[in-house]
Design an enzyme around this catalytic site. Structure first.
Site, PDB file in Angstrom:
ATOM      1  N   ASP A 184       1.041  -1.302  -0.135  1.00  0.00           N
ATOM      2  CA  ASP A 184       0.149  -0.381  -0.026  1.00  0.00           C
ATOM      3  C   ASP A 184       0.855   1.202   0.043  1.00  0.00           C
ATOM      4  O   ASP A 184       1.872   1.058   0.106  1.00  0.00           O
ATOM      5  CB  ASP A 184      -0.887  -0.385   1.279  1.00  0.00           C
ATOM      6  CG  ASP A 184      -2.393   0.564   1.322  1.00  0.00           C
ATOM      7  OD1 ASP A 184      -1.961   1.287   0.108  1.00  0.00           O
ATOM      8  OD2 ASP A 184      -3.321   0.329   1.927  1.00  0.00           O
ATOM      9  N   ASP A 238     -11.190   3.003  -3.609  1.00  0.00           N
ATOM     10  CA  ASP A 238     -11.074   1.824  -2.970  1.00  0.00           C
ATOM     11  C   ASP A 238     -11.990   1.926  -3.240  1.00  0.00           C
ATOM     12  O   ASP A 238     -13.371   2.447  -2.889  1.00  0.00           O
ATOM     13  CB  ASP A 238     -11.139   1.951  -1.388  1.00  0.00           C
ATOM     14  CG  ASP A 238      -9.528   2.011  -0.761  1.00  0.00           C
ATOM     15  OD1 ASP A 238      -8.504   2.035  -2.075  1.00  0.00           O
ATOM     16  OD2 ASP A 238      -9.094   1.668   0.381  1.00  0.00           O
TER      17      ASP A 238
HETATM   18  C1  GLA Z   1      -6.049   1.348   1.608  1.00  0.00           C
HETATM   19  C2  GLA Z   1      -6.101   0.509   0.534  1.00  0.00           C
HETATM   20  C3  GLA Z   1      -7.445  -0.634   0.296  1.00  0.00           C
HETATM   21  C4  GLA Z   1      -7.042  -1.427   1.680  1.00  0.00           C
HETATM   22  C5  GLA Z   1      -7.154  -0.546   3.260  1.00  0.00           C
HETATM   23  C6  GLA Z   1      -6.466  -1.396   4.076  1.00  0.00           C
HETATM   24  O1  GLA Z   1      -7.625   1.907   1.868  1.00  0.00           O
HETATM   25  O2  GLA Z   1      -6.292   0.604  -1.002  1.00  0.00           O
HETATM   26  O3  GLA Z   1      -7.382  -1.793  -0.626  1.00  0.00           O
HETATM   27  O4  GLA Z   1      -6.040  -2.381   1.709  1.00  0.00           O
HETATM   28  O5  GLA Z   1      -5.605   0.436   2.721  1.00  0.00           O
HETATM   29  O6  GLA Z   1      -6.289   0.305   5.233  1.00  0.00           O
END
Ligand code: GLA
Length: 436
Positions: free
Chosen positions: A171, A232
């Site tokens: 990430d 997301d």
């Molecule tokens: C980010 C990523 C998500 C997930 C969250 C976890 O937002 O884009 O897919 O992994 O972090 O905290």
């Protein structure tokens, strides 16, 4: 004269450089991360969208992020046929870690929720014929606030390899500059390769880079096996719609870069949860297949309807997603509320998707000409067409001036596959074919 010297003599300096360049080009061809992995889009399960960051197992033992949850999912992936249709990677997302590193600086799992440790969990998952994915972050902290990998890339890569990890989702939270972001993603890619273990590398580099500057996809593809571009996903039609609209807007850049070894990742499949109607689930499955997207489900395999399960396990759709040619599909036209997409497949076949974006009223008919599909080649001189979603049925033979009519529910999709037929195989020539 040493062997090296004699070669230098024979080739001359320019010849030697050319030889080195040729060897390097062979060993690491420009354009893709050639770690031999992700030749087709990875398939599996990832906990985030459905299970988020529940760390209190006393309050919610069945849904907290713990080794039990992953062991249960592993069992179901085998017993319910998920593994056998291709869902192979069982992936842990954020919130698996203890709040600090151990005395040697290594990441460690939360001791209460993962009492056996990740290596034991990996053994269990491997014993089921599955692979284990894990999560870390390029910056100072993960998005949920656990220890980040900044300053520890080599050590973390070695730790993951020593545990038997097969995939890393990396990430991009808590990384302040675009240079640190790029350097971090590249350094981790090299560190993973150096471990000698096959570890698929999933990046969110373009998503975070995009906040600061335009992503350089050619570079990203040299270091990552797949990469998130967009915000997301969540369990609602609005979210699926946003992903599709963003992808269409940028499709020229995105489709050019995708291929064996490197894929655009529009994020998890949320099929089997709460927010999508049946038709919207069909649309997500069909379009993720069209986009050659990694198929990472985020749902609860202990509670899933048989319809959602059948959709996710539909072998014909999975075959489109996993087509070895590895070309990402694209929208070819938008006609009022209808979108027409195509994806070139191996053997001259095409996948075709018709999405009805209308959110009012009932099913509507869309009529389109086969003449222009595949730049005029998809059904030339003739083709057979199979409907794959929402139900499987044979739509028969058509020629290149045929029109096809399909009935599509609001927010639903009809997914088709056309296979070209050479004229000599069509008895009586193409004129013998009925035009539908
Ligand atoms: C980010 C990523 C998500 C997930 C969250 C976890 O937002 O884009 O897919 O992994 O972090 O905290």
């Amino acid at each position: 004269m040493a062997v090296g010297d004699s070669r230098r003599g024979a080739l001359g300096r320019g010849g030697l450089l050319a030889l080195v360049a040729a060897v390097l080009a062979w060993a690491c061809p420009a354009g893709a991360l050639e770690n031999g992995l992700a030749r087709t889009p990875p398939m599996g399960w990832l906990h985030w969208e459905r299970f988020l960051c529940q760390t209190d197992c006393s309050q919610d033992p069945r849904r907290c992020i713990s080794e039990k949850l992953f062991m249960q999912m592993a069992d179901l992936m085998v017993s319910e046929g998920w593994r056998d249709v291709g869902y192979q990677y069982l992936c842990i997302d954020d919130c698996w870690m203890a709040p600090s590193r151990d005395e040697k600086g290594r990441l460690q799992p939360d001791p209460k929720r993962f009492p056996s440790g990740i290596a034991k969990l990996a053994d269990y998952i491997h014993s089921k014929g599955l692979k284990l994915g894990i999560y870390a972050d390029v910056g100072n902290k993960t998005c949920a606030g656990f220890p980040g990998s900044y300053g520890y890339y080599e050590l973390d890569a070695q730790t993951f390899a020593s545990w038997g990890v097969d995939l890393l989702k990396f990430d991009g939270c808590y990384c302040d500059t675009v240079d640190l972001l790029a350097e971090g993603y590249k350094t981790m890619s090299r560190a993973l390769n150096k471990t000698g273990r096959s570890i698929v590398y999933s990046c969110e580099w373009p998503l975070y880079q995009k906040l600061m500057q335009k992503p350089n996809y050619t570079e990203i593809k040299q270091f990552c096996n797949y990469w998130r571009n967009f915000a997301d996903i969540y369990d609602a039609w609005n979210s699926i719609r946003n992903v599709l609209d963003w992808t269409t807007l940028h499709q020229d850049n995105l489709t050019d870069v995708a291929g064996p070894g490197g894929w655009n990742d529009p994020d998890m499949l949320v099929i089997g949860n709460f927010g999508l109607s049946w038709d919207q689930q069909v649309t997500q499955m069909a379009l993720w297949a069209m986009m050659a997207a990694p198929l990472l489900m985020s749902n609860d395999l202990r509670h899933i309807s048989s319809a959602s399960k059948a959709l996710l396990q539909n072998k014909e759709v999975i075959a489109i997603n996993q087509d070895p040619l590895g070309k990402q599909g694209y929208q070819i036209t938008k006609d009022n509320n209808f979108e027409l997409w195509e994806r070139p497949l191996s053997g001259g076949a095409y996948a075709i998707a018709i999405v009805n974006r209308q959110e009012i009223g009932g099913p509507q008919t869309y009529k389109f000409s086969l003449t222009f599909l595949g730049n005029g080649l998809a059904c030339n001189p003739a083709c057979s067409i199979q409907q794959i979603l929402p139900t499987s049925r044979n739509l028969g033979l058509h020629n290149w001036v045929s029109f096809l009519k399909v009935l599509v529910n609001p927010t639903g999709t009809v997914l088709l596959k056309s296979v070209v037929i050479e004229e000599k195989r069509v008895v009586g020539g193409t004129h013998a074919l009925g035009i539908s």
